[in-house]
Design a protein around this motif. Sequence first.
Motif, PDB file in Angstrom:
ATOM      1  N   THR A 151       0.826  -1.205   0.000  1.00 32.30           N
ATOM      2  CA  THR A 151       0.000   0.000   0.000  1.00 32.30           C
ATOM      3  C   THR A 151       0.862   1.257   0.000  1.00 32.30           C
ATOM      4  O   THR A 151       0.575   2.219  -0.727  1.00 32.30           O
ATOM      5  CB  THR A 151      -0.934  -0.004   1.225  1.00 32.30           C
ATOM      6  OG1 THR A 151      -1.750  -1.176   1.193  1.00 32.30           O
ATOM      7  CG2 THR A 151      -1.828   1.221   1.236  1.00 32.30           C
ATOM      8  N   ALA A 172       2.172   1.780  -3.523  1.00 28.27           N
ATOM      9  CA  ALA A 172       1.142   2.265  -4.441  1.00 28.27           C
ATOM     10  C   ALA A 172       0.822   3.736  -4.172  1.00 28.27           C
ATOM     11  O   ALA A 172       0.615   4.520  -5.106  1.00 28.27           O
ATOM     12  CB  ALA A 172      -0.113   1.411  -4.306  1.00 28.27           C
ATOM     13  N   LYS A 173       0.783   4.123  -2.905  1.00 31.67           N
ATOM     14  CA  LYS A 173       0.516   5.515  -2.559  1.00 31.67           C
ATOM     15  C   LYS A 173       1.638   6.429  -3.038  1.00 31.67           C
ATOM     16  O   LYS A 173       1.391   7.538  -3.528  1.00 31.67           O
ATOM     17  CB  LYS A 173       0.329   5.654  -1.047  1.00 31.67           C
ATOM     18  CG  LYS A 173      -1.000   5.126  -0.547  1.00 31.67           C
ATOM     19  CD  LYS A 173      -1.173   5.349   0.951  1.00 31.67           C
ATOM     20  CE  LYS A 173      -2.559   4.915   1.408  1.00 31.67           C
ATOM     21  NZ  LYS A 173      -2.754   5.090   2.876  1.00 31.67           N
ATOM     22  N   LYS A 186       1.198   7.066  -6.719  1.00 33.82           N
ATOM     23  CA  LYS A 186       0.116   8.014  -6.994  1.00 33.82           C
ATOM     24  C   LYS A 186       0.530   9.437  -6.638  1.00 33.82           C
ATOM     25  O   LYS A 186       0.264  10.388  -7.378  1.00 33.82           O
ATOM     26  CB  LYS A 186      -1.141   7.621  -6.226  1.00 33.82           C
ATOM     27  CG  LYS A 186      -2.333   8.518  -6.538  1.00 33.82           C
ATOM     28  CD  LYS A 186      -3.598   8.050  -5.865  1.00 33.82           C
ATOM     29  CE  LYS A 186      -4.770   8.959  -6.241  1.00 33.82           C
ATOM     30  NZ  LYS A 186      -6.034   8.519  -5.591  1.00 33.82           N
ATOM     31  N   HIS A 219      -2.016  -0.578  -8.671  1.00 31.45           N
ATOM     32  CA  HIS A 219      -3.356  -0.797  -8.120  1.00 31.45           C
ATOM     33  C   HIS A 219      -3.898  -2.181  -8.488  1.00 31.45           C
ATOM     34  O   HIS A 219      -4.717  -2.743  -7.769  1.00 31.45           O
ATOM     35  CB  HIS A 219      -4.320   0.307  -8.567  1.00 31.45           C
ATOM     36  CG  HIS A 219      -4.679   0.290 -10.020  1.00 31.45           C
ATOM     37  ND1 HIS A 219      -3.989   1.032 -10.950  1.00 31.45           N
ATOM     38  CD2 HIS A 219      -5.635  -0.378 -10.704  1.00 31.45           C
ATOM     39  CE1 HIS A 219      -4.518   0.830 -12.146  1.00 31.45           C
ATOM     40  NE2 HIS A 219      -5.514  -0.025 -12.029  1.00 31.45           N
ATOM     41  N   ILE A 222      -6.193   4.323  -2.347  1.00 37.46           N
ATOM     42  CA  ILE A 222      -4.880   4.890  -2.676  1.00 37.46           C
ATOM     43  C   ILE A 222      -5.044   6.368  -3.068  1.00 37.46           C
ATOM     44  O   ILE A 222      -5.880   6.692  -3.875  1.00 37.46           O
ATOM     45  CB  ILE A 222      -4.214   4.120  -3.841  1.00 37.46           C
ATOM     46  CG1 ILE A 222      -4.067   2.643  -3.460  1.00 37.46           C
ATOM     47  CG2 ILE A 222      -2.849   4.724  -4.181  1.00 37.46           C
ATOM     48  CD1 ILE A 222      -3.236   2.390  -2.246  1.00 37.46           C
TER      49      ILE A 222
END
Length: 349
Positions: free
Chosen positions: A106, A109-110, A113, A320, A349
Amino acid sequence: MKPLKLALIGTGGIAQTHMRALAKTDQIEVVAVCDIVEEKAARTAKEYGVPKVFVDYHDILEMDEVEAVSICTWNQAHAAPAVDALHAGKHVLVEKPMAATLVDATAMAKAAKETGLILMVGVQPRFGFARKTAKAIAESGALGDIYYAEAVACRRCGIPGGSFIRKETAGIGTVADIGVYALDEVLHIMGHPKPVAVSGIANNILGKTHHPVEGSWKWVPEDLSVEDFGVASVRFENGALMVFKTSWIMHMDSLGTNLVLGTKAGMKMHPLTIFTHEYERMVDITPQQGDSKDADLFLAKNMAFAEAIWEGKPSPIPAHEMLITNVIIQGLIDSAAAGREVAVSVPEI
Protein backbone atom coordinates in the motif's frame (compact mmCIF):
# COMPACT_ATOMS: atom_id res chain seq x y z
CA MET A 1 15.63 7.95 -28.72
CA LYS A 2 18.32 8.11 -26.04
CA PRO A 3 18.81 4.93 -23.99
CA LEU A 4 16.96 4.79 -20.69
CA LYS A 5 19.46 5.24 -17.85
CA LEU A 6 18.67 2.45 -15.39
CA ALA A 7 20.18 1.36 -12.08
CA LEU A 8 19.74 -2.03 -10.40
CA ILE A 9 19.18 -2.35 -6.66
CA GLY A 10 20.12 -5.88 -5.69
CA THR A 11 22.41 -8.10 -7.77
CA GLY A 12 21.31 -11.61 -6.79
CA GLY A 13 19.93 -14.35 -9.01
CA ILE A 14 16.94 -12.49 -10.43
CA ALA A 15 19.10 -9.45 -11.16
CA GLN A 16 21.38 -11.66 -13.27
CA THR A 17 18.36 -12.69 -15.34
CA HIS A 18 17.58 -9.02 -15.88
CA MET A 19 21.18 -8.24 -16.83
CA ARG A 20 21.30 -11.06 -19.39
CA ALA A 21 18.10 -9.75 -20.96
CA LEU A 22 19.29 -6.14 -20.96
CA ALA A 23 22.53 -7.19 -22.65
CA LYS A 24 20.41 -7.89 -25.75
CA THR A 25 19.36 -4.26 -26.23
CA ASP A 26 21.10 -0.91 -26.51
CA GLN A 27 17.92 0.99 -25.64
CA ILE A 28 18.38 0.53 -21.89
CA GLU A 29 21.73 1.35 -20.31
CA VAL A 30 22.55 0.11 -16.82
CA VAL A 31 24.65 2.90 -15.31
CA ALA A 32 24.91 1.68 -11.71
CA VAL A 33 24.34 -1.39 -9.55
CA CYS A 34 23.95 -1.69 -5.81
CA ASP A 35 24.03 -4.54 -3.32
CA ILE A 36 24.58 -4.78 0.43
CA VAL A 37 27.24 -7.36 -0.45
CA GLU A 38 29.74 -5.21 -2.33
CA GLU A 39 31.52 -8.17 -3.91
CA LYS A 40 28.32 -9.29 -5.65
CA ALA A 41 27.69 -5.83 -7.04
CA ALA A 42 31.30 -5.53 -8.19
CA ARG A 43 31.18 -8.89 -10.00
CA THR A 44 28.01 -7.89 -11.82
CA ALA A 45 29.45 -4.52 -12.77
CA LYS A 46 32.63 -6.11 -14.11
CA GLU A 47 30.77 -8.77 -16.11
CA TYR A 48 28.40 -6.32 -17.79
CA GLY A 49 30.55 -3.19 -17.93
CA VAL A 50 28.52 -1.12 -15.47
CA PRO A 51 30.47 1.99 -14.42
CA LYS A 52 29.16 2.62 -10.88
CA VAL A 53 28.99 0.27 -7.87
CA PHE A 54 27.34 1.07 -4.53
CA VAL A 55 26.38 -0.68 -1.31
CA ASP A 56 23.77 1.91 -0.29
CA TYR A 57 20.87 2.47 -2.70
CA HIS A 58 20.52 6.07 -1.52
CA ASP A 59 23.73 6.82 -3.45
CA ILE A 60 22.02 5.69 -6.64
CA LEU A 61 19.04 7.95 -5.95
CA GLU A 62 21.40 10.93 -5.79
CA MET A 63 22.62 10.32 -9.35
CA ASP A 64 20.95 12.84 -11.67
CA GLU A 65 21.52 10.66 -14.73
CA VAL A 66 19.51 7.75 -13.29
CA GLU A 67 15.99 7.91 -14.70
CA ALA A 68 14.70 4.65 -13.27
CA VAL A 69 15.60 1.83 -10.92
CA SER A 70 14.98 -1.91 -11.07
CA ILE A 71 14.53 -3.42 -7.61
CA CYS A 72 15.77 -7.01 -7.44
CA THR A 73 16.15 -7.45 -3.70
CA TRP A 74 14.46 -10.06 -1.52
CA ASN A 75 10.78 -9.45 -0.80
CA GLN A 76 11.14 -7.72 2.56
CA ALA A 77 13.43 -5.14 0.98
CA HIS A 78 11.15 -4.05 -1.86
CA ALA A 79 9.20 -1.27 -0.17
CA ALA A 80 11.83 1.11 1.21
CA PRO A 81 13.89 1.57 -1.98
CA ALA A 82 10.73 1.75 -4.12
CA VAL A 83 9.14 4.50 -2.02
CA ASP A 84 12.43 6.39 -1.70
CA ALA A 85 13.14 6.11 -5.43
CA LEU A 86 9.71 7.43 -6.41
CA HIS A 87 10.07 10.38 -4.07
CA ALA A 88 13.54 10.98 -5.54
CA GLY A 89 11.98 11.32 -9.00
CA LYS A 90 12.91 7.87 -10.35
CA HIS A 91 10.52 5.48 -12.08
CA VAL A 92 10.47 2.01 -10.50
CA LEU A 93 10.38 -1.53 -11.86
CA VAL A 94 10.11 -3.95 -8.94
CA GLU A 95 10.25 -7.73 -8.99
CA LYS A 96 7.23 -9.75 -7.90
CA PRO A 97 5.61 -9.88 -5.42
CA MET A 98 5.12 -6.14 -5.05
CA ALA A 99 5.86 -6.58 -1.33
CA ALA A 100 5.72 -9.20 1.40
CA THR A 101 2.97 -7.40 3.33
CA LEU A 102 -0.14 -5.45 2.39
CA VAL A 103 1.09 -2.50 4.46
CA ASP A 104 4.28 -2.24 2.38
CA ALA A 105 2.46 -2.76 -0.92
CA THR A 106 0.00 0.00 0.00
CA ALA A 107 2.82 2.40 0.83
CA MET A 108 4.41 1.72 -2.56
CA ALA A 109 1.14 2.26 -4.44
CA LYS A 110 0.52 5.52 -2.56
CA ALA A 111 4.01 6.77 -3.38
CA ALA A 112 3.41 6.10 -7.08
CA LYS A 113 0.12 8.01 -6.99
CA GLU A 114 1.61 10.92 -5.04
CA THR A 115 4.57 11.32 -7.41
CA GLY A 116 2.81 10.51 -10.68
CA LEU A 117 5.72 8.25 -11.63
CA ILE A 118 5.63 4.71 -12.96
CA LEU A 119 5.65 1.84 -10.49
CA MET A 120 5.61 -1.38 -12.48
CA VAL A 121 5.59 -4.83 -10.89
CA GLY A 122 7.59 -7.19 -13.09
CA VAL A 123 5.29 -10.14 -13.70
CA GLN A 124 6.72 -11.20 -17.06
CA PRO A 125 4.07 -13.82 -18.03
CA ARG A 126 1.76 -10.90 -18.87
CA PHE A 127 3.83 -10.41 -22.02
CA GLY A 128 3.50 -14.02 -23.19
CA PHE A 129 1.47 -14.98 -26.25
CA ALA A 130 -0.98 -17.25 -24.39
CA ARG A 131 -1.69 -14.67 -21.70
CA LYS A 132 -2.31 -11.88 -24.18
CA THR A 133 -4.60 -14.17 -26.16
CA ALA A 134 -6.53 -15.18 -23.03
CA LYS A 135 -6.94 -11.56 -21.96
CA ALA A 136 -8.20 -10.57 -25.42
CA ILE A 137 -10.74 -13.41 -25.33
CA ALA A 138 -12.01 -12.35 -21.89
CA GLU A 139 -12.25 -8.69 -22.94
CA SER A 140 -14.21 -9.68 -26.06
CA GLY A 141 -17.05 -10.96 -23.89
CA ALA A 142 -16.73 -14.49 -25.27
CA LEU A 143 -16.63 -15.97 -21.76
CA GLY A 144 -19.61 -14.03 -20.49
CA ASP A 145 -19.65 -13.15 -16.79
CA ILE A 146 -16.96 -15.02 -14.86
CA TYR A 147 -18.47 -16.51 -11.72
CA TYR A 148 -15.81 -19.03 -10.64
CA ALA A 149 -12.03 -19.39 -11.00
CA GLU A 150 -9.09 -21.44 -9.80
CA ALA A 151 -5.57 -20.06 -9.46
CA VAL A 152 -2.94 -22.78 -9.07
CA ALA A 153 0.85 -22.75 -8.75
CA CYS A 154 2.51 -25.85 -7.36
CA ARG A 155 5.63 -28.00 -7.26
CA ARG A 156 5.77 -31.55 -5.99
CA CYS A 157 9.18 -31.17 -4.32
CA GLY A 158 10.58 -27.75 -5.10
CA ILE A 159 11.36 -25.65 -2.04
CA PRO A 160 13.94 -22.99 -2.93
CA GLY A 161 16.75 -22.23 -0.54
CA GLY A 162 18.51 -19.17 0.79
CA SER A 163 16.57 -15.96 1.32
CA PHE A 164 13.36 -17.42 -0.17
CA ILE A 165 12.62 -19.58 2.88
CA ARG A 166 13.55 -17.23 5.72
CA LYS A 167 10.92 -15.01 7.32
CA GLU A 168 13.33 -12.13 7.86
CA THR A 169 14.17 -11.86 4.16
CA ALA A 170 11.24 -13.31 2.21
CA GLY A 171 8.50 -12.46 4.69
CA ILE A 172 6.27 -15.05 3.05
CA GLY A 173 6.76 -18.33 1.19
CA THR A 174 5.09 -20.09 -1.70
CA VAL A 175 1.93 -17.95 -1.46
CA ALA A 176 3.87 -14.93 -2.74
CA ASP A 177 6.77 -16.63 -4.51
CA ILE A 178 5.02 -18.76 -7.14
CA GLY A 179 1.46 -18.18 -5.98
CA VAL A 180 1.52 -14.57 -7.11
CA TYR A 181 1.95 -15.68 -10.73
CA ALA A 182 -1.26 -17.71 -10.60
CA LEU A 183 -3.14 -14.95 -8.78
CA ASP A 184 -2.05 -12.32 -11.28
CA GLU A 185 -3.00 -14.47 -14.25
CA VAL A 186 -6.51 -15.27 -13.04
CA LEU A 187 -7.23 -11.80 -11.66
CA HIS A 188 -6.02 -10.28 -14.94
CA ILE A 189 -8.47 -12.43 -16.91
CA MET A 190 -11.29 -11.71 -14.42
CA GLY A 191 -10.75 -7.94 -14.72
CA HIS A 192 -9.47 -7.47 -11.15
CA PRO A 193 -12.67 -7.72 -9.12
CA LYS A 194 -12.38 -6.56 -5.51
CA PRO A 195 -12.01 -9.34 -2.90
CA VAL A 196 -14.16 -9.03 0.23
CA ALA A 197 -13.44 -12.23 2.19
CA VAL A 198 -10.73 -14.91 2.36
CA SER A 199 -10.69 -18.25 4.16
CA GLY A 200 -7.42 -20.15 4.02
CA ILE A 201 -4.85 -22.45 5.53
CA ALA A 202 -1.06 -22.33 5.36
CA ASN A 203 1.66 -24.55 6.79
CA ASN A 204 5.17 -25.91 6.29
CA ILE A 205 4.67 -29.39 7.71
CA LEU A 206 6.33 -31.28 4.84
CA GLY A 207 9.17 -28.83 4.32
CA LYS A 208 10.14 -29.05 7.98
CA THR A 209 10.02 -32.85 8.10
CA HIS A 210 11.27 -33.90 4.65
CA HIS A 211 14.83 -33.49 3.43
CA PRO A 212 15.60 -32.87 -0.24
CA VAL A 213 16.72 -35.91 -2.19
CA GLU A 214 19.75 -35.96 -4.44
CA GLY A 215 19.15 -34.11 -7.69
CA SER A 216 16.17 -32.18 -6.33
CA TRP A 217 15.83 -28.61 -5.09
CA LYS A 218 18.12 -27.92 -2.15
CA TRP A 219 16.82 -26.50 1.10
CA VAL A 220 17.68 -26.78 4.77
CA PRO A 221 14.54 -27.77 6.71
CA GLU A 222 15.81 -26.04 9.84
CA ASP A 223 15.96 -22.72 7.91
CA LEU A 224 12.38 -22.91 6.67
CA SER A 225 10.35 -20.27 8.55
CA VAL A 226 7.71 -19.45 5.90
CA GLU A 227 4.81 -21.50 4.53
CA ASP A 228 5.41 -24.11 1.82
CA PHE A 229 1.69 -24.77 1.28
CA GLY A 230 -1.32 -22.49 1.11
CA VAL A 231 -4.95 -22.74 -0.03
CA ALA A 232 -7.72 -20.18 0.14
CA SER A 233 -11.27 -19.51 -0.95
CA VAL A 234 -11.70 -15.90 -2.07
CA ARG A 235 -15.06 -14.15 -2.38
CA PHE A 236 -15.36 -11.06 -4.57
CA GLU A 237 -17.61 -8.02 -4.44
CA ASN A 238 -19.29 -9.04 -7.71
CA GLY A 239 -20.35 -12.42 -6.29
CA ALA A 240 -17.63 -14.50 -7.97
CA LEU A 241 -15.50 -16.99 -6.05
CA MET A 242 -11.92 -18.14 -6.62
CA VAL A 243 -10.03 -21.07 -5.13
CA PHE A 244 -6.33 -20.31 -4.78
CA LYS A 245 -3.88 -23.20 -4.34
CA THR A 246 -0.10 -23.06 -4.10
CA SER A 247 2.56 -25.46 -2.90
CA TRP A 248 6.32 -25.91 -2.94
CA ILE A 249 6.04 -29.51 -1.72
CA MET A 250 3.16 -32.03 -1.62
CA HIS A 251 2.34 -35.71 -2.02
CA MET A 252 0.50 -35.18 -5.30
CA ASP A 253 1.41 -34.80 -8.96
CA SER A 254 -0.74 -31.70 -9.49
CA LEU A 255 -3.34 -29.47 -7.86
CA GLY A 256 -4.85 -28.56 -11.22
CA THR A 257 -4.41 -25.55 -13.45
CA ASN A 258 -5.61 -21.96 -13.77
CA LEU A 259 -9.16 -21.80 -15.07
CA VAL A 260 -12.18 -19.52 -15.22
CA LEU A 261 -15.85 -20.40 -15.71
CA GLY A 262 -18.08 -17.88 -17.44
CA THR A 263 -21.75 -17.82 -18.36
CA LYS A 264 -20.88 -18.31 -22.04
CA ALA A 265 -17.66 -20.37 -21.96
CA GLY A 266 -14.94 -21.78 -19.73
CA MET A 267 -11.20 -21.34 -20.21
CA LYS A 268 -8.15 -23.24 -18.96
CA MET A 269 -4.75 -21.61 -19.21
CA HIS A 270 -2.08 -24.33 -19.44
CA PRO A 271 -2.48 -25.12 -22.26
CA LEU A 272 -4.93 -22.43 -23.33
CA THR A 273 -8.23 -24.25 -23.98
CA ILE A 274 -11.78 -22.90 -24.30
CA PHE A 275 -15.03 -24.84 -24.03
CA THR A 276 -18.64 -23.89 -24.62
CA HIS A 277 -21.95 -25.68 -25.12
CA GLU A 278 -23.28 -26.03 -28.67
CA TYR A 279 -25.34 -28.66 -30.49
CA GLU A 280 -26.26 -30.19 -27.12
CA ARG A 281 -22.59 -31.02 -26.63
CA MET A 282 -19.50 -29.54 -25.04
CA VAL A 283 -17.48 -27.95 -27.85
CA ASP A 284 -13.77 -27.07 -27.87
CA ILE A 285 -13.48 -23.57 -29.40
CA THR A 286 -9.78 -23.03 -28.67
CA PRO A 287 -8.20 -20.65 -31.19
CA GLN A 288 -5.26 -21.93 -33.19
CA GLN A 289 -1.95 -20.88 -31.73
CA GLY A 290 -0.22 -20.35 -35.08
CA ASP A 291 3.53 -19.93 -35.17
CA SER A 292 3.70 -17.24 -32.48
CA LYS A 293 6.40 -17.87 -29.91
CA ASP A 294 7.33 -15.96 -26.79
CA ALA A 295 10.49 -13.90 -27.02
CA ASP A 296 12.62 -13.16 -23.94
CA LEU A 297 9.90 -12.20 -21.46
CA PHE A 298 12.38 -10.45 -19.15
CA LEU A 299 13.50 -8.28 -22.04
CA ALA A 300 9.85 -7.69 -22.98
CA LYS A 301 8.93 -6.43 -19.53
CA ASN A 302 11.98 -4.16 -19.35
CA MET A 303 11.18 -2.74 -22.79
CA ALA A 304 7.53 -2.19 -21.84
CA PHE A 305 8.74 -0.30 -18.77
CA ALA A 306 11.11 1.85 -20.84
CA GLU A 307 8.53 2.58 -23.52
CA ALA A 308 5.99 3.71 -20.92
CA ILE A 309 8.56 6.18 -19.58
CA TRP A 310 9.51 7.49 -23.03
CA GLU A 311 5.92 7.86 -24.17
CA GLY A 312 4.45 9.14 -20.90
CA LYS A 313 2.07 6.18 -20.64
CA PRO A 314 0.70 4.54 -17.46
CA SER A 315 2.51 1.63 -15.90
CA PRO A 316 2.18 -1.52 -18.07
CA ILE A 317 1.49 -3.50 -14.88
CA PRO A 318 0.09 -0.91 -12.48
CA ALA A 319 0.39 -0.98 -8.72
CA HIS A 320 -3.36 -0.80 -8.12
CA GLU A 321 -3.83 -4.11 -9.95
CA MET A 322 -1.00 -5.88 -8.14
CA LEU A 323 -2.25 -4.49 -4.83
CA ILE A 324 -5.20 -6.89 -5.13
CA THR A 325 -2.80 -9.85 -5.14
CA ASN A 326 -1.35 -8.53 -1.88
CA VAL A 327 -4.85 -8.21 -0.38
CA ILE A 328 -5.51 -11.89 -1.12
CA ILE A 329 -2.06 -13.03 0.02
CA GLN A 330 -2.41 -11.11 3.28
CA GLY A 331 -5.94 -12.45 3.68
CA LEU A 332 -4.77 -16.04 3.31
CA ILE A 333 -2.01 -15.61 5.89
CA ASP A 334 -4.30 -13.77 8.33
CA SER A 335 -7.09 -16.32 7.90
CA ALA A 336 -4.69 -19.22 8.45
CA ALA A 337 -3.42 -17.61 11.65
CA ALA A 338 -6.96 -16.88 12.91
CA GLY A 339 -8.40 -20.23 11.90
CA ARG A 340 -11.45 -18.65 10.28
CA GLU A 341 -12.61 -16.57 7.33
CA VAL A 342 -11.52 -12.94 7.45
CA ALA A 343 -12.97 -9.86 5.79
CA VAL A 344 -10.61 -8.06 3.42
CA SER A 345 -10.72 -4.83 1.47
CA VAL A 346 -8.61 -3.08 -1.15
CA PRO A 347 -6.96 -0.02 0.44
CA GLU A 348 -7.87 3.42 -0.89
CA ILE A 349 -4.88 4.89 -2.68
